[in-house]
Scaffold this active site. Structure first.
Site, short mmCIF file in Angstrom:
data_model
loop_
_atom_site.label_atom_id
_atom_site.label_comp_id
_atom_site.label_asym_id
_atom_site.label_seq_id
_atom_site.Cartn_x
_atom_site.Cartn_y
_atom_site.Cartn_z
N GLY A 12 67.61 18.83 25.35
CA GLY A 12 66.75 19.87 25.91
C GLY A 12 65.51 20.19 25.10
CB SER A 13 63.65 18.52 22.35
OG SER A 13 63.38 17.25 22.88
CG ASN A 14 60.81 16.51 26.66
OD1 ASN A 14 59.59 16.44 26.55
ND2 ASN A 14 61.63 15.59 26.18
CG MET A 87 70.90 11.69 30.93
SD MET A 87 69.39 10.72 30.66
CE MET A 87 70.10 9.11 30.37
NE ARG A 88 75.49 13.33 36.33
CZ ARG A 88 76.75 12.92 36.32
NH1 ARG A 88 77.15 11.95 37.13
NH2 ARG A 88 77.62 13.47 35.49
CG HIS A 106 60.56 6.59 31.38
ND1 HIS A 106 61.93 6.58 31.59
CD2 HIS A 106 60.25 5.37 30.87
CE1 HIS A 106 62.41 5.40 31.22
NE2 HIS A 106 61.42 4.66 30.78
C1 GRF Z 1 63.23 12.23 26.58
O1 GRF Z 1 62.94 11.19 25.71
C2 GRF Z 1 62.73 11.91 27.96
O2 GRF Z 1 61.62 11.08 27.96
C3 GRF Z 1 63.89 11.19 28.60
O3 GRF Z 1 65.03 11.82 28.09
C4 GRF Z 1 64.73 12.36 26.80
C5 GRF Z 1 65.18 13.80 26.82
O4 GRF Z 1 65.13 14.40 25.56
N1 GRF Z 1 63.78 11.24 30.04
P1 GRF Z 1 65.39 15.98 25.42
O5 GRF Z 1 66.75 16.28 26.03
O6 GRF Z 1 64.30 16.68 26.15
O7 GRF Z 1 65.38 16.26 23.95
#
Ligand code: GRF
Length: 191
Positions: A12-14, A87-88, A106
């Protein structure tokens, strides 16, 4: 002001970068939906006071989980749905239901290295140019129209961990900025 719902599965860092990136704007993250109950993203949502819901895919058909997710999204009526490490694979009917509203990040320069192991594959390919892609989600896996790409140059002896760290830092800068721009152009102000 605009609202974005985030779907995430893991760290969940994004997600956190999006919440922070919208903090000093009129826009908000109105919802987090995750499919893994113990994922770190739920701790982040709690700390950031974002409404968060777990929707299980376990022992049920995908359409059942997606029906739950769609109901949560419909309740909030967001302007955008952002996948952030979700991831789905979403069904075509789910994607169509929120047509032109679902975006994804991505960790490679698409169309190179799509899929769940894209970054590892990119690293192994040895290519000097690495980067990230923000795109709209269509019926394929990581195939939708590209909104923005940014690249970095990788040094020949750079470790995978270092590449991953720099790619994540780039994601955290670019994804919130793209979402801000999209919300600014799509959100409808209340009359
Ligand atoms: C990121 O690298 C994103 O590009 C990919 O999954 C990863 C998620 O990382 N789709 P986080 O859970 O946001 O840390």
């Amino acid at each position: 002001m605009g609202n974005v719902a985030v779907l995430a599965s893991g760290n969940g860092s994004n997600f956190e970068a999006i919440v922070e990136g919208l903090a000093n704007t009129p826009h908000r993250v109105c919802l987090l939906v995750g499919d893994r109950r113990n994922a770190a993203v739920f701790d982040r949502a709690k700390r950031l006071s974002i409404p968060a819901y777990h929707v299980s895919y376990h022992n049920r058909e995908r359409y059942e989980a997606e029906t739950d997710i769609a109901r949560l999204i419909d309740e909030k009526q967001p302007d955008l749905v952002a996948l952030a490490g979700f991831m789905r694979i979403l069904s075509a009917s789910f994607v169509d239901r929120f047509a032109h509203k679902i975006v994804n990040i991505h960790p490679t320069l698409l169309p190179e290295h799509p899929g769940a192991h894209g970054l590892k594959e990119c690293y192994r390919s040895g290519s000097e140019r690495i980067g990230i892609t923000v795109h709209f989600v269509d019926h394929g896996v990581d195939t939708g129209p590209i909104i923005r790409q940014e690249s970095l140059v990788r040094s020949p002896d750079e470790s995978f961990e270092s590449v991953e760290r720099r790619i994540h830092a780039l994601e955290h800068r670019v994804y919130p900025a793209v979402i801000r721009d999209l919300l600014a152009s799509t959100a409808t102000d209340p009359a």
